[in-house]
Design a protein around this motif. Structure first.
Motif, PDB file in Angstrom:
ATOM      1  N   LYS A   1       0.838  -1.213   0.000  1.00  0.00           N
ATOM      2  CA  LYS A   1       0.000   0.000   0.000  1.00  0.00           C
ATOM      3  C   LYS A   1       0.867   1.254   0.000  1.00  0.00           C
ATOM      4  N   ASN A   2       1.993   1.223   0.704  1.00  0.00           N
ATOM      5  CA  ASN A   2       2.899   2.375   0.713  1.00  0.00           C
ATOM      6  C   ASN A   2       3.497   2.630  -0.667  1.00  0.00           C
ATOM      7  N   ASN A   3       3.651   1.571  -1.474  1.00  0.00           N
ATOM      8  CA  ASN A   3       4.240   1.694  -2.806  1.00  0.00           C
ATOM      9  C   ASN A   3       3.228   2.021  -3.897  1.00  0.00           C
ATOM     10  N   ILE A   4       1.949   1.714  -3.652  1.00  0.00           N
ATOM     11  CA  ILE A   4       0.924   1.930  -4.676  1.00  0.00           C
ATOM     12  C   ILE A   4      -0.252   2.685  -4.065  1.00  0.00           C
ATOM     13  N   PRO A   5      -0.463   3.913  -4.467  1.00  0.00           N
ATOM     14  CA  PRO A   5      -1.646   4.635  -3.988  1.00  0.00           C
ATOM     15  C   PRO A   5      -2.925   3.978  -4.535  1.00  0.00           C
ATOM     16  N   TYR A   6      -4.002   4.060  -3.786  1.00  0.00           N
ATOM     17  CA  TYR A   6      -5.249   3.417  -4.192  1.00  0.00           C
ATOM     18  C   TYR A   6      -5.712   3.873  -5.569  1.00  0.00           C
ATOM     19  N   PHE A   7      -5.643   5.182  -5.856  1.00  0.00           N
ATOM     20  CA  PHE A   7      -6.158   5.678  -7.130  1.00  0.00           C
ATOM     21  C   PHE A   7      -5.427   5.063  -8.327  1.00  0.00           C
ATOM     22  N   LYS A   8      -4.123   4.811  -8.205  1.00  0.00           N
ATOM     23  CA  LYS A   8      -3.376   4.166  -9.295  1.00  0.00           C
ATOM     24  C   LYS A   8      -3.779   2.701  -9.425  1.00  0.00           C
ATOM     25  N   PHE A   9      -3.943   2.036  -8.295  1.00  0.00           N
ATOM     26  CA  PHE A   9      -4.376   0.649  -8.301  1.00  0.00           C
ATOM     27  C   PHE A   9      -5.752   0.525  -8.950  1.00  0.00           C
ATOM     28  N   ALA A  10      -6.701   1.355  -8.529  1.00  0.00           N
ATOM     29  CA  ALA A  10      -8.074   1.281  -9.033  1.00  0.00           C
ATOM     30  C   ALA A  10      -8.130   1.568 -10.525  1.00  0.00           C
ATOM     31  N   LEU A  11      -7.331   2.499 -10.995  1.00  0.00           N
ATOM     32  CA  LEU A  11      -7.301   2.831 -12.419  1.00  0.00           C
ATOM     33  C   LEU A  11      -6.911   1.616 -13.258  1.00  0.00           C
ATOM     34  N   LYS A  12      -5.871   0.896 -12.850  1.00  0.00           N
ATOM     35  CA  LYS A  12      -5.429  -0.306 -13.565  1.00  0.00           C
ATOM     36  C   LYS A  12      -6.381  -1.483 -13.339  1.00  0.00           C
ATOM     37  N   ALA A  13      -6.905  -1.605 -12.124  1.00  0.00           N
ATOM     38  CA  ALA A  13      -7.788  -2.728 -11.781  1.00  0.00           C
ATOM     39  C   ALA A  13      -9.040  -2.729 -12.642  1.00  0.00           C
ATOM     40  N   LYS A  14      -9.522  -1.563 -13.016  1.00  0.00           N
ATOM     41  CA  LYS A  14     -10.748  -1.476 -13.820  1.00  0.00           C
ATOM     42  C   LYS A  14     -10.573  -2.049 -15.217  1.00  0.00           C
ATOM     43  N   ASP A  15      -9.339  -2.212 -15.667  1.00  0.00           N
ATOM     44  CA  ASP A  15      -9.080  -2.839 -16.967  1.00  0.00           C
ATOM     45  C   ASP A  15      -9.326  -4.345 -16.928  1.00  0.00           C
ATOM     46  N   ILE A  16      -9.311  -4.924 -15.746  1.00  0.00           N
ATOM     47  CA  ILE A  16      -9.544  -6.362 -15.598  1.00  0.00           C
ATOM     48  C   ILE A  16     -11.045  -6.590 -15.491  1.00  0.00           C
ATOM     49  N   LYS A  17     -11.598  -7.311 -16.458  1.00  0.00           N
ATOM     50  CA  LYS A  17     -13.049  -7.495 -16.534  1.00  0.00           C
ATOM     51  C   LYS A  17     -13.519  -8.798 -15.900  1.00  0.00           C
ATOM     52  N   LYS A  18     -12.764  -9.872 -16.076  1.00  0.00           N
ATOM     53  CA  LYS A  18     -13.130 -11.171 -15.501  1.00  0.00           C
ATOM     54  C   LYS A  18     -11.876 -11.882 -15.019  1.00  0.00           C
ATOM     55  N   VAL A  19     -12.018 -12.651 -13.948  1.00  0.00           N
ATOM     56  CA  VAL A  19     -10.908 -13.424 -13.398  1.00  0.00           C
ATOM     57  C   VAL A  19     -11.414 -14.810 -13.031  1.00  0.00           C
ATOM     58  N   ALA A  20     -10.690 -15.820 -13.465  1.00  0.00           N
ATOM     59  CA  ALA A  20     -11.007 -17.197 -13.067  1.00  0.00           C
ATOM     60  C   ALA A  20      -9.696 -17.877 -12.667  1.00  0.00           C
ATOM     61  N   ILE A  21      -9.552 -18.178 -11.380  1.00  0.00           N
ATOM     62  CA  ILE A  21      -8.353 -18.858 -10.897  1.00  0.00           C
ATOM     63  C   ILE A  21      -8.420 -20.314 -11.346  1.00  0.00           C
ATOM     64  N   LYS A  22      -7.378 -20.779 -12.007  1.00  0.00           N
ATOM     65  CA  LYS A  22      -7.319 -22.159 -12.477  1.00  0.00           C
ATOM     66  C   LYS A  22      -6.511 -23.056 -11.554  1.00  0.00           C
ATOM     67  N   LYS A  23      -5.448 -22.486 -10.948  1.00  0.00           N
ATOM     68  CA  LYS A  23      -4.562 -23.291 -10.107  1.00  0.00           C
ATOM     69  C   LYS A  23      -3.819 -22.390  -9.130  1.00  0.00           C
ATOM     70  N   VAL A  24      -3.761 -22.821  -7.874  1.00  0.00           N
ATOM     71  CA  VAL A  24      -2.987 -22.126  -6.841  1.00  0.00           C
ATOM     72  C   VAL A  24      -2.182 -23.186  -6.097  1.00  0.00           C
ATOM     73  N   VAL A  25      -0.857 -23.038  -6.096  1.00  0.00           N
ATOM     74  CA  VAL A  25       0.023 -24.000  -5.434  1.00  0.00           C
ATOM     75  C   VAL A  25       0.996 -23.251  -4.538  1.00  0.00           C
ATOM     76  N   ILE A  26       1.032 -23.634  -3.269  1.00  0.00           N
ATOM     77  CA  ILE A  26       2.008 -23.057  -2.337  1.00  0.00           C
ATOM     78  C   ILE A  26       3.318 -23.809  -2.549  1.00  0.00           C
ATOM     79  N   TYR A  27       4.387 -23.071  -2.866  1.00  0.00           N
ATOM     80  CA  TYR A  27       5.664 -23.761  -3.052  1.00  0.00           C
ATOM     81  C   TYR A  27       6.679 -23.425  -1.971  1.00  0.00           C
ATOM     82  N   ASP A  28       6.343 -22.487  -1.092  1.00  0.00           N
ATOM     83  CA  ASP A  28       7.235 -22.165   0.017  1.00  0.00           C
ATOM     84  C   ASP A  28       6.473 -21.310   1.018  1.00  0.00           C
ATOM     85  N   HIS A  29       6.677 -21.570   2.317  1.00  0.00           N
ATOM     86  CA  HIS A  29       6.123 -20.666   3.315  1.00  0.00           C
ATOM     87  C   HIS A  29       6.752 -20.891   4.681  1.00  0.00           C
TER      88      HIS A  29
END
Length: 139
Positions: free
Chosen positions: A51-79
């Protein structure tokens, strides 16, 4: 086309498996917010440093370009107990140069535990292939 890329370093280690479900759910929830166009909620899932690196208004401006999202695979490889690294495959529709594209993206997501809650620290996704869906008219 690229989705925003941020870096966060983490040391490699292994911790108890009970965090796995929470880690995956935090990432899935982040992308679900995009699908539901809840940009404030998506931004709220960012780590303090991100959040310190990205102001909300910049995030929201780019986020609006994303119209649909479908997660196909999520794998934890380290934690560890407070850091996680995941591999992600997702299908996205996004606006780019007045056209709507559908693409399969692959990459990583880093998360960090802040005050007991997993937060997104970095996302780096690259398109494997992109196909135009339709023209977008701006009237």
């Amino acid at each position: 086309m690229a989705i925003v890329c941020f870096l966060y370093s983490a040391s490699k280690s292994v911790c108890a498996n009970e965090d796995n479900a929470e880690i995956k759910q935090a990432v899935v929830n982040f992308f679900y917010c995009f699908q539901q166009k809840k940009y404030e909620a998506a931004y709220a899932s960012f780590s303090k440093e991100l959040k310190n690196n990205i102001p909300y208004f910049k995030f929201a401006l780019k986020a609006k370009d994303i119209k649909k999202v479908a997660i196909k695979k999520v794998v934890i490889y380290d934690h560890t107990s407070n850091l996680g690294k995941l591999k992600i495959d997702a299908k996205l529709e996004l606006k780019y140069k007045n056209k709507l594209y559908q693409a399969l993206y692959s990459g990583t997501c880093d998360i960090v535990k802040e005050k007991g809650i997993w937060k997104v620290a970095a996302v780096s996704l690259k398109a494997k292939e992109a196909v135009p869906v339709e023209n977008i008219d701006f009237l």
